[in-house]
Write a protein that holds these residues in place. Structure first.
Motif, PDB file in Angstrom:
ATOM      1  N   ILE A   7     -20.613  56.968 -24.354  1.00 51.23           N
ATOM      2  CA  ILE A   7     -19.778  55.816 -24.490  1.00 51.23           C
ATOM      3  C   ILE A   7     -19.883  54.813 -23.149  1.00 51.23           C
ATOM      4  CG2 ILE A   7     -17.279  55.300 -24.091  1.00 51.23           C
ATOM      5  CD1 ILE A   7     -16.348  58.153 -25.109  1.00 51.23           C
ATOM      6  N   PRO A   8     -20.118  53.408 -23.752  1.00 48.52           N
ATOM      7  CA  PRO A   8     -20.368  52.364 -22.872  1.00 48.52           C
ATOM      8  C   PRO A   8     -19.287  52.097 -22.178  1.00 48.52           C
ATOM      9  CG  PRO A   8     -20.133  51.593 -25.172  1.00 48.52           C
ATOM     10  CD  PRO A   8     -20.217  53.022 -25.214  1.00 48.52           C
ATOM     11  N   LYS A   9     -19.433  51.923 -20.691  1.00 47.37           N
ATOM     12  CA  LYS A   9     -18.295  51.381 -19.836  1.00 47.37           C
ATOM     13  C   LYS A   9     -18.157  49.647 -20.141  1.00 47.37           C
ATOM     14  CE  LYS A   9     -18.444  52.092 -15.786  1.00 47.37           C
ATOM     15  NZ  LYS A   9     -18.900  52.244 -14.279  1.00 47.37           N
ATOM     16  N   PRO A  10     -16.761  49.487 -20.021  1.00 44.03           N
ATOM     17  CA  PRO A  10     -16.365  48.071 -20.689  1.00 44.03           C
ATOM     18  C   PRO A  10     -16.968  47.157 -19.582  1.00 44.03           C
ATOM     19  CG  PRO A  10     -14.467  49.257 -19.764  1.00 44.03           C
ATOM     20  CD  PRO A  10     -15.791  50.169 -20.010  1.00 44.03           C
ATOM     21  N   ILE A  11     -17.259  45.913 -19.871  1.00 45.34           N
ATOM     22  CA  ILE A  11     -17.792  44.937 -19.413  1.00 45.34           C
ATOM     23  C   ILE A  11     -16.462  44.340 -18.718  1.00 45.34           C
ATOM     24  CG2 ILE A  11     -18.809  42.618 -19.293  1.00 45.34           C
ATOM     25  CD1 ILE A  11     -20.761  43.522 -21.319  1.00 45.34           C
ATOM     26  N   ARG A  12     -16.453  44.097 -17.226  1.00 41.88           N
ATOM     27  CA  ARG A  12     -15.406  43.436 -16.877  1.00 41.88           C
ATOM     28  C   ARG A  12     -15.651  41.880 -16.624  1.00 41.88           C
ATOM     29  NH1 ARG A  12     -11.594  46.934 -16.885  1.00 41.88           N
ATOM     30  NH2 ARG A  12     -12.128  48.942 -15.930  1.00 41.88           N
ATOM     31  N   VAL A  30     -14.844  40.613  -9.332  1.00 39.92           N
ATOM     32  CA  VAL A  30     -14.800  41.412 -10.537  1.00 39.92           C
ATOM     33  C   VAL A  30     -13.223  41.645 -10.717  1.00 39.92           C
ATOM     34  CG1 VAL A  30     -15.358  43.593 -12.020  1.00 39.92           C
ATOM     35  CG2 VAL A  30     -16.855  42.339 -10.455  1.00 39.92           C
ATOM     36  N   LEU A  31     -12.733  41.377 -11.688  1.00 40.57           N
ATOM     37  CA  LEU A  31     -11.215  41.720 -12.055  1.00 40.57           C
ATOM     38  C   LEU A  31     -11.173  43.202 -12.374  1.00 40.57           C
ATOM     39  CD1 LEU A  31     -10.086  38.625 -14.421  1.00 40.57           C
ATOM     40  CD2 LEU A  31      -9.881  39.003 -11.895  1.00 40.57           C
ATOM     41  N   GLN A  32     -10.182  43.734 -11.704  1.00 39.29           N
ATOM     42  CA  GLN A  32      -9.778  45.205 -11.779  1.00 39.29           C
ATOM     43  C   GLN A  32      -9.760  45.628 -13.047  1.00 39.29           C
ATOM     44  OE1 GLN A  32      -6.707  46.764  -9.357  1.00 39.29           O
ATOM     45  NE2 GLN A  32      -7.132  48.772  -9.707  1.00 39.29           N
ATOM     46  N   PHE A  33      -9.120  44.967 -13.790  1.00 39.34           N
ATOM     47  CA  PHE A  33      -8.623  45.181 -15.268  1.00 39.34           C
ATOM     48  C   PHE A  33      -8.757  43.823 -16.213  1.00 39.34           C
ATOM     49  CE2 PHE A  33      -5.539  47.525 -12.920  1.00 39.34           C
ATOM     50  CZ  PHE A  33      -5.888  48.777 -12.925  1.00 39.34           C
ATOM     51  N   ASN A  34      -9.349  44.009 -17.289  1.00 35.73           N
ATOM     52  CA  ASN A  34      -9.542  42.965 -18.127  1.00 35.73           C
ATOM     53  C   ASN A  34      -8.047  42.511 -18.627  1.00 35.73           C
ATOM     54  OD1 ASN A  34     -12.137  42.614 -17.955  1.00 35.73           O
ATOM     55  ND2 ASN A  34     -12.807  43.951 -19.659  1.00 35.73           N
ATOM     56  N   PRO A  35      -7.869  41.232 -18.612  1.00 34.60           N
ATOM     57  CA  PRO A  35      -6.529  40.711 -19.275  1.00 34.60           C
ATOM     58  C   PRO A  35      -6.224  40.923 -20.660  1.00 34.60           C
ATOM     59  CG  PRO A  35      -7.615  39.075 -18.031  1.00 34.60           C
ATOM     60  CD  PRO A  35      -8.591  39.923 -18.181  1.00 34.60           C
ATOM     61  N   PHE A 139     -16.118  31.284 -14.208  1.00 35.90           N
ATOM     62  CA  PHE A 139     -15.446  32.356 -14.990  1.00 35.90           C
ATOM     63  C   PHE A 139     -16.341  32.984 -15.970  1.00 35.90           C
ATOM     64  CE2 PHE A 139     -12.199  33.912 -18.132  1.00 35.90           C
ATOM     65  CZ  PHE A 139     -11.829  34.744 -17.383  1.00 35.90           C
ATOM     66  N   THR A 140     -16.326  34.321 -15.966  1.00 33.52           N
ATOM     67  CA  THR A 140     -17.364  34.927 -16.970  1.00 33.52           C
ATOM     68  C   THR A 140     -16.626  35.927 -17.706  1.00 33.52           C
ATOM     69  OG1 THR A 140     -17.784  36.959 -15.482  1.00 33.52           O
ATOM     70  CG2 THR A 140     -19.191  34.978 -15.210  1.00 33.52           C
ATOM     71  N   TRP A 141     -16.631  35.751 -19.034  1.00 30.86           N
ATOM     72  CA  TRP A 141     -15.734  36.784 -19.961  1.00 30.86           C
ATOM     73  C   TRP A 141     -16.921  37.298 -20.825  1.00 30.86           C
ATOM     74  CZ3 TRP A 141     -10.746  38.507 -20.015  1.00 30.86           C
ATOM     75  CH2 TRP A 141     -10.274  39.075 -21.253  1.00 30.86           C
ATOM     76  N   GLY A 142     -17.799  38.174 -20.623  1.00 31.22           N
ATOM     77  CA  GLY A 142     -18.759  38.582 -21.493  1.00 31.22           C
ATOM     78  C   GLY A 142     -19.885  37.668 -21.107  1.00 31.22           C
ATOM     79  N   SER A 143     -21.144  38.153 -21.742  1.00 31.32           N
ATOM     80  CA  SER A 143     -22.459  37.088 -21.660  1.00 31.32           C
ATOM     81  C   SER A 143     -22.202  35.897 -22.461  1.00 31.32           C
ATOM     82  CB  SER A 143     -23.414  37.914 -22.159  1.00 31.32           C
ATOM     83  OG  SER A 143     -23.285  38.678 -23.685  1.00 31.32           O
ATOM     84  N   LYS A 144     -21.191  36.036 -23.494  1.00 31.80           N
ATOM     85  CA  LYS A 144     -21.027  34.693 -24.326  1.00 31.80           C
ATOM     86  C   LYS A 144     -20.189  33.796 -23.879  1.00 31.80           C
ATOM     87  CE  LYS A 144     -22.289  37.152 -28.727  1.00 31.80           C
ATOM     88  NZ  LYS A 144     -22.545  38.574 -27.992  1.00 31.80           N
ATOM     89  N   ARG A 145     -19.359  34.028 -22.687  1.00 29.89           N
ATOM     90  CA  ARG A 145     -18.628  32.866 -21.975  1.00 29.89           C
ATOM     91  C   ARG A 145     -18.764  32.905 -20.461  1.00 29.89           C
ATOM     92  NH1 ARG A 145     -12.891  34.431 -25.382  1.00 29.89           N
ATOM     93  NH2 ARG A 145     -13.470  33.197 -27.036  1.00 29.89           N
ATOM     94  N   VAL A 146     -19.860  31.916 -20.153  1.00 31.70           N
ATOM     95  CA  VAL A 146     -19.801  31.916 -18.628  1.00 31.70           C
ATOM     96  C   VAL A 146     -19.905  30.237 -18.516  1.00 31.70           C
ATOM     97  CG1 VAL A 146     -21.489  32.149 -16.807  1.00 31.70           C
ATOM     98  CG2 VAL A 146     -21.460  33.766 -18.705  1.00 31.70           C
ATOM     99  N   MET A 147     -18.934  29.850 -17.689  1.00 36.43           N
ATOM    100  CA  MET A 147     -18.521  28.384 -17.782  1.00 36.43           C
ATOM    101  C   MET A 147     -18.131  28.238 -16.308  1.00 36.43           C
ATOM    102  SD  MET A 147     -14.934  29.074 -19.817  1.00 36.43           S
ATOM    103  CE  MET A 147     -15.897  30.839 -20.225  1.00 36.43           C
TER     104      MET A 147
END
Length: 228
Positions: A7-12, A30-35, A139-147
């Motif tokens: 099971i893959p670990k979730p990306i933070r 690294v945020l402890q929990f994803n919003p 701010f990073t939200w996965g590889s498709k959102r780095v801004m």
């Protein structure tokens, strides 16, 4: 146990502080929990005052500019982040979550050394003191959102404390403004990162399935408008 091994670990999600001159990472948060939710708002940068210039309207814009944009849309993000020391009992936390909160709070204020240097320059009679430059914030939200972003809001609600009154649980309301090429100088690492962020949006838009006029109740000639 082996049943869960693949099971893959979730990306933070997280925040990266970058040297504004060298473009190298200085710190990774690294945020402890994803919003659970994200609130995003995009405001187009239109030409003119934005009013209606048609007949009977109150606007003062040029009719010929109605479809023109001055630059990239102004984009903001809002979300709530959670920090909870009780979720990590195996990690010693003599200061509670003070360190995690302090790291985020230092995103919106200069260091004591920078303030002392500004004060020293002022006492020397320096006429113009340049504003203190902070690290570039991503701010990073996965590889498709780095801004590239600027923190515009940080509201902290501490809800639990240890016996020494160190906070051990808190929720943080965080607001971000995406920095565009309208905000950053040409050649700045943040400007290049914004170009990459926009290019990613273009690729994703190109991958979206398009509909047909028939699904809208129109035929191929149903929206043709001639220039008489």
């Amino acid at each position: 146990m082996t049943r869960y091994a693949n099971i893959p670990k979730p990306i933070r999600s997280g925040i990266v502080l970058v040297d504004p001159e060298l473009g190298t990472p200085q710190r990774i948060i690294v945020l402890q929990f994803n919003p659970d939710t994200l609130e995003r708002s995009l405001s187009p940068q239109t030409v003119g005052s934005g009013g209606d210039s048609g007949g009977g309207g109150a606007g003062s814009g040029d009719r010929n500019e109605a479809l023109r944009l001055k630059g990239p849309a102004q984009e903001t993000w809002k979300f709530t982040a959670e920090i909870d020391a009780t979720d990590q009992f195996e990690i010693a936390a003599p200061d509670g979550i003070h360190p995690q909160l302090a790291v985020l709070e230092m995103l919106v204020q200069p260091t004591s050394a920078q303030l002392r240097e500004a004060s020293r320059q002022s006492k020397k009679g320096t006429i113009e003191i340049s504003p203190i430059e902070m690290p570039l914030t991503l701010f990073t939200w996965g590889s498709k959102r780095v801004m590239p972003v600027r923190l515009t809001e940080l509201s902290i609600n501490e809800s639990a404390f240890d016996v020494n009154l160190n906070p051990i649980r808190a929720s943080l309301s965080i607001g971000l403004k995406v920095l565009t090429v309208s905000d950053l100088p040409i050649g700045h690492p943040g400007a290049e990162l914004y170009y990459a962020h926009l290019a990613q949006k273009e690729r994703l838009a190109g991958a979206a399935r398009t509909g047909g006029l028939g699904s809208l109740g129109l035929n191929s000639g149903g929206i043709g408008v001639g220039r008489g």
